[in-house]
Design a protein around this motif. Sequence first.
Motif, PDB file in Angstrom:
ATOM      1  N   HIS A  65      11.469  43.270 123.992  1.00 57.45           N
ATOM      2  CA  HIS A  65      11.398  42.156 122.917  1.00 57.45           C
ATOM      3  C   HIS A  65      10.363  42.783 122.069  1.00 57.45           C
ATOM      4  CE1 HIS A  65      10.537  38.452 120.947  1.00 57.45           C
ATOM      5  NE2 HIS A  65      11.785  38.034 121.294  1.00 57.45           N
ATOM      6  N   SER A  66      10.393  42.516 120.841  1.00 58.82           N
ATOM      7  CA  SER A  66       9.576  43.240 119.981  1.00 58.82           C
ATOM      8  C   SER A  66       8.051  42.494 120.051  1.00 58.82           C
ATOM      9  CB  SER A  66       9.966  42.918 118.278  1.00 58.82           C
ATOM     10  OG  SER A  66      11.097  43.610 118.196  1.00 58.82           O
ATOM     11  N   ASP A  67       7.997  41.237 120.344  1.00 60.43           N
ATOM     12  CA  ASP A  67       6.779  40.409 120.422  1.00 60.43           C
ATOM     13  C   ASP A  67       6.100  40.852 121.758  1.00 60.43           C
ATOM     14  OD1 ASP A  67       7.199  39.406 118.241  1.00 60.43           O
ATOM     15  OD2 ASP A  67       7.944  37.322 119.016  1.00 60.43           O
ATOM     16  N   PHE A  68       7.008  40.964 122.834  1.00 56.42           N
ATOM     17  CA  PHE A  68       6.325  41.397 124.160  1.00 56.42           C
ATOM     18  C   PHE A  68       5.868  42.820 123.996  1.00 56.42           C
ATOM     19  CE2 PHE A  68       6.658  43.457 128.282  1.00 56.42           C
ATOM     20  CZ  PHE A  68       6.171  42.803 128.980  1.00 56.42           C
ATOM     21  N   ILE A  69       6.328  43.590 123.230  1.00 54.31           N
ATOM     22  CA  ILE A  69       6.063  45.149 123.274  1.00 54.31           C
ATOM     23  C   ILE A  69       4.590  45.211 122.408  1.00 54.31           C
ATOM     24  CG2 ILE A  69       6.640  47.425 122.155  1.00 54.31           C
ATOM     25  CD1 ILE A  69       9.514  46.648 122.492  1.00 54.31           C
ATOM     26  N   ARG A  70       4.799  44.194 121.355  1.00 54.38           N
ATOM     27  CA  ARG A  70       3.277  44.464 120.550  1.00 54.38           C
ATOM     28  C   ARG A  70       2.347  43.780 121.102  1.00 54.38           C
ATOM     29  NH1 ARG A  70       5.302  41.104 116.863  1.00 54.38           N
ATOM     30  NH2 ARG A  70       3.664  39.436 117.205  1.00 54.38           N
ATOM     31  N   LYS A  71       2.452  42.906 121.768  1.00 54.28           N
ATOM     32  CA  LYS A  71       1.358  41.888 122.256  1.00 54.28           C
ATOM     33  C   LYS A  71       0.908  42.753 123.893  1.00 54.28           C
ATOM     34  CE  LYS A  71       2.902  37.425 120.897  1.00 54.28           C
ATOM     35  NZ  LYS A  71       3.696  36.495 121.272  1.00 54.28           N
ATOM     36  N   ASN A  72       1.851  43.422 124.542  1.00 55.39           N
ATOM     37  CA  ASN A  72       1.681  43.902 125.742  1.00 55.39           C
ATOM     38  C   ASN A  72       1.950  45.541 126.031  1.00 55.39           C
ATOM     39  OD1 ASN A  72       1.149  41.107 126.652  1.00 55.39           O
ATOM     40  ND2 ASN A  72       3.301  41.002 126.500  1.00 55.39           N
ATOM     41  N   PRO A  73       1.366  46.297 125.260  1.00 51.12           N
ATOM     42  CA  PRO A  73       1.689  47.557 125.209  1.00 51.12           C
ATOM     43  C   PRO A  73       1.503  48.258 126.408  1.00 51.12           C
ATOM     44  CG  PRO A  73      -0.275  47.285 124.051  1.00 51.12           C
ATOM     45  CD  PRO A  73       0.273  46.138 124.073  1.00 51.12           C
ATOM     46  N   ILE A  74       0.441  47.945 127.258  1.00 54.73           N
ATOM     47  CA  ILE A  74       0.330  48.636 128.744  1.00 54.73           C
ATOM     48  C   ILE A  74       1.598  48.279 129.379  1.00 54.73           C
ATOM     49  CG2 ILE A  74      -1.373  48.542 130.465  1.00 54.73           C
ATOM     50  CD1 ILE A  74      -3.555  48.246 128.558  1.00 54.73           C
ATOM     51  N   ALA A  75       1.541  46.688 129.767  1.00 55.54           N
ATOM     52  CA  ALA A  75       2.775  46.303 130.407  1.00 55.54           C
ATOM     53  C   ALA A  75       3.905  46.841 130.235  1.00 55.54           C
ATOM     54  CB  ALA A  75       2.627  44.941 130.169  1.00 55.54           C
ATOM     55  N   THR A  76       4.399  47.061 128.920  1.00 55.62           N
ATOM     56  CA  THR A  76       5.468  47.791 128.681  1.00 55.62           C
ATOM     57  C   THR A  76       5.402  49.293 129.110  1.00 55.62           C
ATOM     58  OG1 THR A  76       5.379  46.585 126.226  1.00 55.62           O
ATOM     59  CG2 THR A  76       6.893  48.482 126.470  1.00 55.62           C
ATOM     60  N   ARG A  77       4.383  49.871 129.174  1.00 51.81           N
ATOM     61  CA  ARG A  77       4.552  51.296 129.554  1.00 51.81           C
ATOM     62  C   ARG A  77       4.751  51.267 131.015  1.00 51.81           C
ATOM     63  NH1 ARG A  77      -0.166  55.254 127.982  1.00 51.81           N
ATOM     64  NH2 ARG A  77      -1.280  53.836 129.203  1.00 51.81           N
ATOM     65  N   ARG A  78       3.790  50.313 131.624  1.00 51.62           N
ATOM     66  CA  ARG A  78       3.744  50.156 133.059  1.00 51.62           C
ATOM     67  C   ARG A  78       5.327  49.810 133.505  1.00 51.62           C
ATOM     68  NH1 ARG A  78      -0.336  49.941 136.504  1.00 51.62           N
ATOM     69  NH2 ARG A  78      -2.445  50.153 135.547  1.00 51.62           N
ATOM     70  N   ALA A  79       6.132  48.912 132.758  1.00 54.50           N
ATOM     71  CA  ALA A  79       7.375  48.584 133.181  1.00 54.50           C
ATOM     72  C   ALA A  79       8.291  49.656 132.967  1.00 54.50           C
ATOM     73  CB  ALA A  79       7.763  47.226 132.508  1.00 54.50           C
ATOM     74  N   LEU A  80       8.281  50.241 131.971  1.00 57.34           N
ATOM     75  CA  LEU A  80       9.167  51.309 131.688  1.00 57.34           C
ATOM     76  C   LEU A  80       9.026  52.529 132.599  1.00 57.34           C
ATOM     77  CD1 LEU A  80      11.276  52.269 129.792  1.00 57.34           C
ATOM     78  CD2 LEU A  80       9.611  53.369 128.583  1.00 57.34           C
ATOM     79  N   ARG A  81       7.947  52.732 132.998  1.00 53.40           N
ATOM     80  CA  ARG A  81       7.487  53.809 134.031  1.00 53.40           C
ATOM     81  C   ARG A  81       8.256  53.370 135.370  1.00 53.40           C
ATOM     82  NH1 ARG A  81       2.157  53.370 135.049  1.00 53.40           N
ATOM     83  NH2 ARG A  81       1.600  54.813 133.269  1.00 53.40           N
ATOM     84  N   ALA A  82       8.168  52.207 135.852  1.00 49.70           N
ATOM     85  CA  ALA A  82       8.887  51.734 136.861  1.00 49.70           C
ATOM     86  C   ALA A  82      10.348  51.874 137.020  1.00 49.70           C
ATOM     87  CB  ALA A  82       8.437  50.224 137.390  1.00 49.70           C
ATOM     88  N   ILE A  83      11.065  51.750 135.632  1.00 47.28           N
ATOM     89  CA  ILE A  83      12.186  51.684 135.550  1.00 47.28           C
ATOM     90  C   ILE A  83      12.853  52.989 135.565  1.00 47.28           C
ATOM     91  CG2 ILE A  83      14.067  51.106 133.936  1.00 47.28           C
ATOM     92  CD1 ILE A  83      12.559  49.014 132.870  1.00 47.28           C
ATOM     93  N   LEU A  84      11.924  54.018 134.980  1.00 49.46           N
ATOM     94  CA  LEU A  84      12.450  55.339 134.887  1.00 49.46           C
ATOM     95  C   LEU A  84      12.246  56.091 136.182  1.00 49.46           C
ATOM     96  CD1 LEU A  84      10.994  56.457 131.433  1.00 49.46           C
ATOM     97  CD2 LEU A  84      13.554  55.776 132.027  1.00 49.46           C
ATOM     98  N   LYS A  85      11.369  55.484 137.046  1.00 51.43           N
ATOM     99  CA  LYS A  85      11.302  56.054 138.402  1.00 51.43           C
ATOM    100  C   LYS A  85      12.439  55.588 139.223  1.00 51.43           C
ATOM    101  CE  LYS A  85       6.144  56.428 139.248  1.00 51.43           C
ATOM    102  NZ  LYS A  85       4.987  55.694 139.793  1.00 51.43           N
ATOM    103  N   ALA A  86      12.722  54.358 138.846  1.00 50.83           N
ATOM    104  CA  ALA A  86      13.957  53.574 139.773  1.00 50.83           C
ATOM    105  C   ALA A  86      15.044  54.474 139.313  1.00 50.83           C
ATOM    106  CB  ALA A  86      13.905  52.067 139.378  1.00 50.83           C
ATOM    107  N   ASN A  87      15.080  54.761 137.932  1.00 47.90           N
ATOM    108  CA  ASN A  87      16.579  55.641 137.585  1.00 47.90           C
ATOM    109  C   ASN A  87      16.511  56.895 138.659  1.00 47.90           C
ATOM    110  OD1 ASN A  87      18.186  55.227 135.676  1.00 47.90           O
ATOM    111  ND2 ASN A  87      16.855  56.226 134.036  1.00 47.90           N
ATOM    112  N   ASP A  88      15.369  57.562 138.855  1.00 49.59           N
ATOM    113  CA  ASP A  88      15.617  58.688 139.733  1.00 49.59           C
ATOM    114  C   ASP A  88      15.796  58.437 141.080  1.00 49.59           C
ATOM    115  OD1 ASP A  88      15.222  60.356 137.525  1.00 49.59           O
ATOM    116  OD2 ASP A  88      12.995  60.596 137.974  1.00 49.59           O
ATOM    117  N   ILE A  89      15.348  57.119 141.564  1.00 53.34           N
ATOM    118  CA  ILE A  89      15.728  56.828 142.930  1.00 53.34           C
ATOM    119  C   ILE A  89      17.207  56.701 142.873  1.00 53.34           C
ATOM    120  CG2 ILE A  89      15.580  54.982 144.641  1.00 53.34           C
ATOM    121  CD1 ILE A  89      12.543  54.530 143.633  1.00 53.34           C
ATOM    122  N   VAL A  90      17.724  55.714 142.173  1.00 53.60           N
ATOM    123  CA  VAL A  90      19.327  55.668 141.944  1.00 53.60           C
ATOM    124  C   VAL A  90      20.001  56.963 142.021  1.00 53.60           C
ATOM    125  CG1 VAL A  90      21.260  54.589 140.897  1.00 53.60           C
ATOM    126  CG2 VAL A  90      18.842  53.449 140.766  1.00 53.60           C
ATOM    127  N   ALA A  91      19.433  57.821 141.296  1.00 56.33           N
ATOM    128  CA  ALA A  91      20.087  59.198 141.027  1.00 56.33           C
ATOM    129  C   ALA A  91      20.019  59.738 142.655  1.00 56.33           C
ATOM    130  CB  ALA A  91      19.515  60.198 140.140  1.00 56.33           C
TER     131      ALA A  91
END
Lengths: 522, 125, 347
Positions: C235-261
Amino acid sequence: MKNWLPRLVAKAPFTVHTKLIGAFFTIAALLIIFGIVVIQVLSGINRRSEELSQLRRKVAAFRRLQHDTTAQLYSVTSALLSPEEQTLESSLRQLNEFRYDLDRLQFVTRDEVELFNKIRKEHEQLVQMIIKVVELTRGHEFTKANELRLTKTVPLADILERLTNEMVNRAEADMEAKVDESNRAYMTSRWVVIGFAVGSIGLAILLGYAVSSSLMGPVKLMDNQLRQIASGDFSKRVEVPNRDELGTLADNLNRMNNKLRDLYQQLDAASRHKSDFLANMSHELRTPLNAIIGYSEMLMEEAEDRDRKGSIPDLQKIRASGKHLLELINAILDISKIEAGKVELFPEAFNVKALIEEVSGTVQPLIEKNSNIIAINCDDDLGDMYADITKVRQILFNLLSNACKFTEHGTITLDAVHDYSERTSRLLVSVIDTGIGMTEEQMGKLFQPFSQADIQTARKFGGTGLGLAITRQFCEMMGGDIKVRSERGRGTAFTVRLPMAAPPPRADAISSATSGDSSKSV
Amino acid sequence: MPRILLVEDNEMNLDMLSRRLKRKGYEVVIAGDGEAGVAMAASERPDLILMDMSLPVLDGWEATRRLKGMPETATVPVIALTSHAMAGDREKAMGAGCDDYDTKPVDFERLLVKIEALLKKQEKP
Amino acid sequence: MKNKKADGWSRREFLGGLALTGAAAVVGWRPDLVTAAVEPPPETTRLRFHKGKPACWAPIYVAEPLLREEGFTDVQYVFGPQTEVGKMFSEGKFDLNVGFSAKTMYNLEHQPYPLKFLSGLHVGCYALIGSARTRSVRDLKGRTVWAGAIENDGPHLFFSTIVAYVGLDPRTDVNYVWVDKDEAIRLFRDGKIDAFMSFPPGAHELRHNGLGHLLIDTNVDKPWSQYFCCMVAGHSDFIRKNPIATRRALRAILKANDIVARDPETAARILIERKVIKESEYVHILPELKHIPYNMWRDYNPEDTIRFYALRMREIGTIKSNPQQFIDQHADWRFMNELKKEFGITW
């Protein structure tokens, strides 16, 4: 608000010539600007289509590279299948194609340096791998060569394909963006062109309106002024805002108006003096005439009494001549008073039918004199009339006595009708005789003062020749008119139309109000 | 015999009218101007006044107005004699209080008719 | 080199993780000490995902323990039907979601909402299965197909781009039956339809039952395999207000991506735990998860996916916007690029 622009144009201190040329130049300039706008729009479209074709060339170059990559892989695979020097050689030779493709790519992808460098890097690796595969094949290490092909060259080719695909997508996306931009630009241009066209037309019309109004407005004003002058009204001036030829023309018109007004006033004064003179003369002439008529009548009475009847015919001649002279003088006095504007109207209410009966009674001797008979037909609803009874009486008397004068052994008919036909109700009186009638020519100068139909008539029938002129003047003063129909030898019909209620005084009768107390001079 | 006051400044007219009236059997008294006319009317008590309108000293209109304003002369009928029946002379005369009017030069027969009529009217009431 | 990157990363970053990928042990994941030391905590501890049915979204569920490690104490999976996603997104009911890129773009085109693509998630997963009468995609001209239960939903959009790519008009050249999946399978079996646009576990299920053959496998067939299917968005607002949270969340998802693989079995189990799939579906889901390329997020350029699908959908008239408009309005690759750098990937 509506007229400010024509007014502004009129006030501009330039000649009409300059203004017209200015207007045409403005319109021409609008056309030129419009043309420039259209050219701008067209060149924009041209530029965008050129950019589009550049993008197409780009896409073609990428496709070429993709094709060559696939061909290279195929070539390497076939070289492994039949490891002859000839196929290996052609594999290596195809690498040159790559370089050529890359050069072409470098030429068309000036904007995407990063992506291009990546492709170049991947290509370099692919080339190295292919050379290695070819070397291994030459050294008959087929297993190694095949493994290298599978593990290195195929994935590298995949990446390359993906990268070139990305470039294709980019180029296509750019094309689409360009198409959209082109469409938007087209829409914008369309509105710009339409807006400009509408604006130019509007401006041209406005300008045309302003210029023509600034010219035609004063012309109309001056036309009106000339009409006023023609109708004898010099009281107005024409005011135009123009500071061009028309302004000068208006100034000259005003000068002419003033000059004419002065001349007219001088003439008017002269005419008035003449009338005053005539009025005074008439009065002075009447006093001795009174004595002549009076004493001749007295002498006749005495001759009657003293039985000296021999002198009576001579005395009668003196009296008749005196009376005729008096009649003439009275008529001259009347006409000069009218011309001097010294006649006023004194409206009062009176019964029309009673007046007609009174006047017909008065003219009875005249009727009998020429053995005529009179027929009077009055509308039952004639009712009362509000007008100057003296003048109406004189009008009726003049018409009837006139008819008597020119008719012998005939009939004189008086028809009086109340005419409601128009907005104002009017009295219509016709006096019809069966007398000598008139020719067209005679009728033409009928109402002119001092002009009886002809000299012969005057000799034969007597009269002043002023009666009808006075009658017409009275009719018009009262807001009515008089018409005549006649046929030589058959008779004459005069028709008078008078408003039943006196109208406000007419403009040409008003001048009498300024000429002082009229009665004193009589 | 009815007595008529003739106010007239023109000697010839005065002479002629008075002689003709006398011939018809009227008693005639004369005055030469408006003021004299008013005085004569008061002193001579005429049965009728013939008043010229253009008189010296006091004009006919004003003289008539005065006569009509005095109780002893108010009832005496006045016939105005105007130079010419134009431009409202008649209206002016009637406005000043004249009982009738006639124009000059006098049509004597017509004037006699008017005089007789007014005198008869005077006797009746 | 490139396709070795996943190995490299998992070796350096994921050694511990791999050891702990037993179903119960995920919680004990050791965070990456280096990045956590310099990075401030997230601006918010709450994170809400859109919870959807597709099994291919496994990484967002697998990521939950990793998200806790990143400092999110309140991780919610909010259910919402596919048709309501745009509306719920507008109302701010989700912070992050994953979804089929083409479908998301279609939604954005027709009912704009404040979404920004953050990264690619996985490639493929759709498959077009043809009947015995159908040899190639072009054979589908005039035939009847099943492309999902709803018009302009993911399967239909994907199918449309596939047929348009070979010159057929997806609107006029094929007939559709809009029925649910079970009905579609019955029709396919009865020979009433000639193609079946499947998504996990459809393709495996059908072939397991000996039905049809693969016309297009988007996991491997080009050009489809060269682009992401599902992408991560926020969500645009979430990203704008929470850049660190966004990066941390994305990091977790991408790591999970590798785990699934690396460990699809665990991922499949987590899906069952989360009640995303049924126990009975495990047998079909697992091969699908193994088959889907989850490790492509490093190599593929997500922007090109947007370009590719935007071009295809524009070609068939499904959308009017050009690719660049989507990229300008609905993409934010900052976090992904930072993470790639962080993981030592020179893209």
